[in-house]
Scaffold this motif. Structure first.
Motif, PDB file in Angstrom:
ATOM      1  N   TYR A 111       0.820  -1.205   0.000  1.00 61.10           N
ATOM      2  CA  TYR A 111       0.000   0.000   0.000  1.00 61.10           C
ATOM      3  C   TYR A 111       0.859   1.263   0.000  1.00 61.10           C
ATOM      4  O   TYR A 111       1.938   1.306   0.586  1.00 61.10           O
ATOM      5  N   ASN A 112       0.336   2.297  -0.666  1.00 62.84           N
ATOM      6  CA  ASN A 112       0.863   3.666  -0.570  1.00 62.84           C
ATOM      7  C   ASN A 112       2.295   3.813  -1.047  1.00 62.84           C
ATOM      8  O   ASN A 112       3.100   4.497  -0.422  1.00 62.84           O
ATOM      9  N   VAL A 113       2.617   3.233  -2.206  1.00 62.29           N
ATOM     10  CA  VAL A 113       3.927   3.476  -2.798  1.00 62.29           C
ATOM     11  C   VAL A 113       4.039   4.928  -3.254  1.00 62.29           C
ATOM     12  O   VAL A 113       5.131   5.493  -3.272  1.00 62.29           O
ATOM     13  N   HIS A 114       2.924   5.520  -3.620  1.00 59.34           N
ATOM     14  CA  HIS A 114       2.862   6.955  -3.909  1.00 59.34           C
ATOM     15  C   HIS A 114       2.176   7.644  -2.724  1.00 59.34           C
ATOM     16  O   HIS A 114       1.019   7.345  -2.417  1.00 59.34           O
ATOM     17  N   GLY A 115       2.903   8.554  -2.082  1.00 58.84           N
ATOM     18  CA  GLY A 115       2.454   9.078  -0.806  1.00 58.84           C
ATOM     19  C   GLY A 115       1.116   9.775  -0.826  1.00 58.84           C
ATOM     20  O   GLY A 115       0.345   9.686   0.133  1.00 58.84           O
ATOM     21  N   GLU A 117      -1.334   9.123  -2.810  1.00 54.42           N
ATOM     22  CA  GLU A 117      -2.410   8.170  -3.129  1.00 54.42           C
ATOM     23  C   GLU A 117      -2.789   7.509  -1.813  1.00 54.42           C
ATOM     24  O   GLU A 117      -2.633   6.313  -1.591  1.00 54.42           O
ATOM     25  N   SER A 118      -3.328   8.362  -0.941  1.00 53.66           N
ATOM     26  CA  SER A 118      -3.299   8.121   0.496  1.00 53.66           C
ATOM     27  C   SER A 118      -4.381   7.202   1.019  1.00 53.66           C
ATOM     28  O   SER A 118      -4.347   6.790   2.184  1.00 53.66           O
ATOM     29  N   VAL A 119      -5.357   6.854   0.191  1.00 54.65           N
ATOM     30  CA  VAL A 119      -6.389   5.933   0.663  1.00 54.65           C
ATOM     31  C   VAL A 119      -5.805   4.569   1.000  1.00 54.65           C
ATOM     32  O   VAL A 119      -6.324   3.836   1.844  1.00 54.65           O
ATOM     33  N   SER A 120      -4.685   4.217   0.327  1.00 59.05           N
ATOM     34  CA  SER A 120      -4.149   2.869   0.450  1.00 59.05           C
ATOM     35  C   SER A 120      -3.887   2.466   1.892  1.00 59.05           C
ATOM     36  O   SER A 120      -4.322   1.410   2.358  1.00 59.05           O
ATOM     37  N   THR A 121      -3.162   3.288   2.632  1.00 55.83           N
ATOM     38  CA  THR A 121      -2.812   2.941   4.003  1.00 55.83           C
ATOM     39  C   THR A 121      -4.056   2.851   4.876  1.00 55.83           C
ATOM     40  O   THR A 121      -4.147   1.981   5.759  1.00 55.83           O
ATOM     41  N   GLU A 122      -5.013   3.752   4.649  1.00 57.00           N
ATOM     42  CA  GLU A 122      -6.273   3.669   5.400  1.00 57.00           C
ATOM     43  C   GLU A 122      -6.958   2.324   5.136  1.00 57.00           C
ATOM     44  O   GLU A 122      -7.428   1.651   6.060  1.00 57.00           O
ATOM     45  N   ALA A 123      -6.984   1.926   3.860  1.00 55.43           N
ATOM     46  CA  ALA A 123      -7.622   0.655   3.500  1.00 55.43           C
ATOM     47  C   ALA A 123      -6.874  -0.536   4.092  1.00 55.43           C
ATOM     48  O   ALA A 123      -7.485  -1.558   4.429  1.00 55.43           O
ATOM     49  N   SER A 124      -5.556  -0.416   4.224  1.00 54.59           N
ATOM     50  CA  SER A 124      -4.788  -1.525   4.782  1.00 54.59           C
ATOM     51  C   SER A 124      -5.218  -1.842   6.213  1.00 54.59           C
ATOM     52  O   SER A 124      -5.259  -3.003   6.615  1.00 54.59           O
ATOM     53  N   ILE A 150       4.538   1.771   1.855  1.00 57.32           N
ATOM     54  CA  ILE A 150       5.868   1.672   1.260  1.00 57.32           C
ATOM     55  C   ILE A 150       6.602   3.007   1.323  1.00 57.32           C
ATOM     56  O   ILE A 150       7.822   3.045   1.427  1.00 57.32           O
ATOM     57  N   ASN A 151       5.850   4.095   1.312  1.00 52.82           N
ATOM     58  CA  ASN A 151       6.437   5.436   1.201  1.00 52.82           C
ATOM     59  C   ASN A 151       5.937   6.355   2.324  1.00 52.82           C
ATOM     60  O   ASN A 151       5.179   7.285   2.087  1.00 52.82           O
ATOM     61  N   PRO A 152       6.370   6.106   3.570  1.00 47.95           N
ATOM     62  CA  PRO A 152       5.899   6.935   4.681  1.00 47.95           C
ATOM     63  C   PRO A 152       6.291   8.407   4.580  1.00 47.95           C
ATOM     64  O   PRO A 152       5.528   9.285   4.995  1.00 47.95           O
ATOM     65  N   ASP A 153       7.477   8.700   4.024  1.00 50.15           N
ATOM     66  CA  ASP A 153       7.892  10.108   3.925  1.00 50.15           C
ATOM     67  C   ASP A 153       6.953  10.887   3.015  1.00 50.15           C
ATOM     68  O   ASP A 153       6.531  12.007   3.338  1.00 50.15           O
ATOM     69  N   GLY A 154       6.623  10.302   1.870  1.00 49.26           N
ATOM     70  CA  GLY A 154       5.713  10.975   0.951  1.00 49.26           C
ATOM     71  C   GLY A 154       4.309  11.064   1.507  1.00 49.26           C
ATOM     72  O   GLY A 154       3.624  12.091   1.354  1.00 49.26           O
ATOM     73  N   ARG A 155       3.871   9.999   2.179  1.00 47.77           N
ATOM     74  CA  ARG A 155       2.513  10.010   2.729  1.00 47.77           C
ATOM     75  C   ARG A 155       2.356  11.102   3.786  1.00 47.77           C
ATOM     76  O   ARG A 155       1.396  11.875   3.760  1.00 47.77           O
ATOM     77  N   ASP A 224      -0.231  -4.108  -5.851  1.00 44.26           N
ATOM     78  CA  ASP A 224       0.258  -2.764  -5.602  1.00 44.26           C
ATOM     79  C   ASP A 224      -0.953  -1.829  -5.675  1.00 44.26           C
ATOM     80  O   ASP A 224      -1.547  -1.667  -6.750  1.00 44.26           O
ATOM     81  N   PHE A 225      -1.309  -1.215  -4.552  1.00 46.48           N
ATOM     82  CA  PHE A 225      -2.515  -0.377  -4.482  1.00 46.48           C
ATOM     83  C   PHE A 225      -2.175   1.075  -4.807  1.00 46.48           C
ATOM     84  O   PHE A 225      -1.272   1.663  -4.206  1.00 46.48           O
ATOM     85  N   HIS A 226      -2.932   1.649  -5.730  1.00 41.13           N
ATOM     86  CA  HIS A 226      -2.665   2.998  -6.240  1.00 41.13           C
ATOM     87  C   HIS A 226      -3.952   3.819  -6.296  1.00 41.13           C
ATOM     88  O   HIS A 226      -5.059   3.324  -6.066  1.00 41.13           O
ATOM     89  N   GLU A 227      -3.763   5.091  -6.689  1.00 38.97           N
ATOM     90  CA  GLU A 227      -4.882   5.948  -7.082  1.00 38.97           C
ATOM     91  C   GLU A 227      -4.518   6.650  -8.377  1.00 38.97           C
ATOM     92  O   GLU A 227      -3.345   6.855  -8.694  1.00 38.97           O
TER      93      GLU A 227
END
Length: 817
Positions: A111-115, A117-124, A150-155, A224-227
């Protein structure tokens, strides 16, 4: 009776456990989807679950980000499976050698390889909670691995920005500020790299740390979860063409199986979705393709929304899209994926074993020789991918020769590397090393060429025979004790270890000269760019030889000691052709004119690869900066230069260059320097076709447009290796061309260029685009007053993986003076 009681006891225990576990909303103190959750609170929830359900959850911190945030993996399964998790992993990996008898399915959800695209971590968080409560039955024969971010700094960059700018309550109007991130969005990591394009190249710390654990599991399924755009419906498998030819029929078919299961749930809810469009399976460095080339069913799932959607937004068709909606969609596909895996365990294991059976690929071995720096860097990459290799035995091998694109031969040595497809990672080897990947469709999502022999600038043969080699231990480079009375120490210049060696010496105030002409001394030839470090230049430096020895050993540099500056052939050390290398002060432009990705590549290069100081000047205040304090100014590629470099700014740049500055213009920034009042660079237009235009059907316009495109193709360019910008190169360079920008040759400063041969050696280039790049500049230098402008039409730092281009960039800093 005892067995029945035991089963009943287990059911009661699980039921109580499920009742006791707090949902994400209960734990966080707000309803999931009504706020964005900062990373540290996500970590708190996962840690809570690992304690509250420790018999079913194992949490592992697998690394830290550049900004020191933890990276996590959660392993989730039944109590019985978790008790023997390591044994399950080992049995699963035996399948790669055809001996495994695994009865479990391994599903990895990222989840959340692109920071932003923030729904991913919530969905996790919703997904792991459901797996531990209402969906426990899926875990009886399945191990689920969740990477919540995957990308906490960007998130956190996105979440913090959104919380600063959102209305209270949130504003649905898409024109409001909360729906418009600034230049530095949350998409990228700390160094502004796109982590979803780094799986194969491993330039980023997050990628390298993650891959060590991915390789320990090599799952059956990876998602790989994206938006995507907020107006887009949901996308899920199956993917679109082109599929790489190594992808098996089963991998294609099972994507269809999973997609149909998703569709069942989306249809029931009346949710819109699409499949088989836009997102292909070709470029090897994505979170869907890299797992696919390692035996998984690799998939991308794309929810509409992204950074613009915020907590809620009105879409172009008047619908309201909320964060809760987005969570529901990602949660549904995630659970559907695990459900399909649980229902197809036997088939997944059987086909997984088949994937790893020996393949009869055309090329059985790849043999590489060349710069020791580049070979060393390549073996480091292979080690991280757990790809086996051996060394040459002195035999001569025949096959496809990369340098001329024809049949040829190459004599191996103990320094040559041999990489075979006859190994566990054989499919990955084929994908990364093959000369030209077979492209079934020109409409692709990314670059179409990446072959590592070209990227690393190595002389290579692709052999249809299996070539055997020998193993050897790496022998560290270590110099003998340096004599303090030695006249000078010499070393070569042909790779990034040389560049790092020079950069560290300059920072330690060791004075270094460069040879602008080849010379011979004591029977040994030294090429252009060779470094000359003399005792007399460093007389005032305490412990000169001690420092020099330590830095040389650190960077694998063997030094040649000489006791005279009187050469046998060439120019003596006191000649004007032997110049001091300045410890240049370097600045780079940041902000809206530049692409964040292009800026990030430069930032990362200086700090993590070259290890040389860099000053970042933002476009908001650079007009107030005294540029005379800097020797070099870099303009990264970007689309915003037309408004940034106005007549006044251009005049200031010309004056600074004329006074001795060096301007390095990269990619799209070059166009802003063209024109009547600009520098001498001139855009090259292809000749217009005098024939009447044909009428094209609307549905074929996109394909017709591809005639003018170059989608990441590799071109063989010619090189003037006598120019300081090309020191360390020979007369050819393979360049990764990312577009059809074309500029005329420079008078007296054309260094790398495309001639009349406009066919790429690998990748796609449209017929019209080929005409446009004919006889065009790739790298060049223009003298202007006392300074220079270095033009880099192609990007030698692209995504940090085009290893052979990096020395051109270093030469632009230190050599081209």
């Amino acid at each position: 009776m005892k067995r029945l009681l035991a089963v009943l006891s287990l059911i009661i225990t699980l039921s109580l456990s499920a009742q006791e576990l707090k949902s994400p909303s209960e734990f966080l103190g707000y309803e999931l989807g009504t706020r964005f959750t900062r990373h540290h609170r996500v970590v708190d929830y996962y840690q809570y679950l690992s304690e509250a359900a420790k018999d079913r959850v194992q949490l592992n911190e697998y690394g830290k980000t550049n900004e020191n945030r933890p990276l996590l993996l959660a392993y989730i399964s039944s109590v019985a499976n978790m008790e023997k998790l390591e044994a399950i992993r080992e049995e699963h990996l035996k399948s790669t050698s055809g001996t495994g008898k695994s009865t479990k399915a391994i599903v990895w959800l990222s989840y959340n390889v692109h920071g932003n695209e923030s729904v991913s971590t919530e969905a996790s968080m919703q997904t792991i909670y459901a797996l531990l409560t209402s969906k426990q039955s899926y875990l009886e024969n399945t191990i689920v691995i969740i990477d919540p971010c995957i990308n906490p700094d960007g998130r956190d960059r996105y979440v913090n920005w959104y919380n600063q700018y959102k209305n209270t309550p949130n504003q649905l109007n898409p024109e409001s500020k909360e729906h418009h991130e600034g230049w530095w969005s949350g998409r990228s990591n700390h160094y502004m790299f796109d982590l979803n394009r780094d799986w194969a190249w491993l330039t980023q710390i997050e990628s390298r740390q993650r891959l060590r654990y991915y390789n320990k599991w090599l799952p059956h399924i990876h998602v790989d979860f994206h938006e995507q755009s907020m107006d887009s419906p949901y996308y899920f498998a199956p993917a679109s063409e082109p599929f790489h030819e190594v992808i098996t029929d089963f991998q294609r078919d099972f994507q269809e199986t999973i997609g149909k299961n998703h569709a069942k749930y989306f249809d029931a809810n009346g949710w819109f979705y699409f499949t088989k469009e836009r997102f292909d399976l070709f470029y090897p460095s994505y979170g869907d393709t890299y797992p696919t080339y390692n035996g998984a069913i690799g998939m991308t799932y794309e929810q509409g929304g992204g950074g613009r959607a915020g907590l809620g937004v009105i879409t172009s068709n008047g619908d309201t899209l909320t964060l809760k909606d987005r969570i529901a969609h990602h949660y549904t596909t995630g659970m559907s994926t695990v459900e399909v895996a649980a229902n197809n365990v036997t088939r997944l294991n059987e086909e997984y074993q088949k994937f790893y059976q020996p393949k009869n690929y055309k090329y059985k071995s790849y043999i590489l020789k060349g710069s020791e720096d580049n070979l060393r860097t390549l073996t480091q990459l292979l080690n991280e991918h757990e790809v086996s290799y051996s060394y040459g035995t002195g035999a001569t091998v025949k096959g496809f020769k990369y340098k001329n694109g024809k049949s040829g031969s190459l004599k191996t040595s103990a320094k040559s590397i041999i990489v075979s497809t006859n190994q566990t990672r054989g499919t990955l080897v084929k994908v990364l090393f093959e000369p030209n990947a077979k492209l079934s469709d020109s409409l692709t999502y990314d670059i179409t060429a990446w072959s590592l022999p070209y990227a690393y600038g190595l002389d290579a043969i692709a052999s249809e025979s299996l070539i055997s080699g020998t193993s050897k231990a790496e022998t560290p480079v270590k110099n003998e004790v340096l004599n303090t009375n030695t006249y000078a120490f010499l070393t070569d210049w042909d790779g990034m270890d040389d560049a790092r060696f020079l950069a560290e010496l300059l920072q330690k105030r060791i004075r270094v000269r460069q040879a602008q002409k080849p010379f011979t001394l004591a029977g040994k030839r030294h090429e252009r760019g060779s470094l000359i470090i003399t005792k007399s230049d460093n007389d005032n430096k305490a412990e000169f030889t001690k420092i020099l020895s330590e830095v040389a050993d650190k960077h694998h540099k063997l030094l040649t000691a000489v006791n005279t500056g009187f050469v046998d052939e060439g120019k003596d050390f006191g000649s004007g052709y032997v110049q001091m290398i300045p410890a240049v002060k370097v600045a780079v432009l940041a902000g809206k004119p530049t692409s964040t990705l292009r800026f990030g590549e430069i930032w990362h290069f200086f700090e993590q690869q070259l290890h040389y100081p860099l000053t970042v000047l933002d476009e908001n205040y650079i007009s107030r900066v005294d540029l005379s304090n800097y020797d070099v100014l870099i303009l990264p590629g970007g689309k915003g230069y037309e408004s940034f470099i106005d007549e006044n700014t251009l005049s200031q740049l010309k004056e600074w260059v004329s006074n001795g500055g060096r301007l390095i213009a990269m990619g799209q920034s070059i166009a802003s320097l063209d024109g009547e009042n600009g520098f001498d660079i001139s855009a090259r237009e292809k000749e217009k076709d005098s024939t009447a235009k044909l009428v094209e059907p609307y549905e074929t316009l996109q394909r017709e447009k591809m005639k003018n495109e170059i989608t990441g193709a590799i071109y063989k360019t010619r090189v003037d290796y006598t120019h300081p910008l090309a020191f360390g190169y020979d007369n050819t360079y393979f360049s990764l061309k990312l577009g059809n920008d074309s500029y005329d040759y420079l008078e007296g400063g054309t260094v790398a260029y495309i001639s009349d041969d406009t066919m790429p050696v690998a990748g796609f280039a449209g017929s019209e685009a080929q005409k446009k790049v004919s006889r065009s500049l790739v790298f060049g230098v223009e003298k202007h007053g006392n300074g220079q402008v270095v033009y880099m039409v192609d990007n030698p730092l692209f995504r940090g993986f085009w290893e052979n281009g990096k020395l051109f960039f270093v030469n632009a800093l230190f050599m081209a003076n």
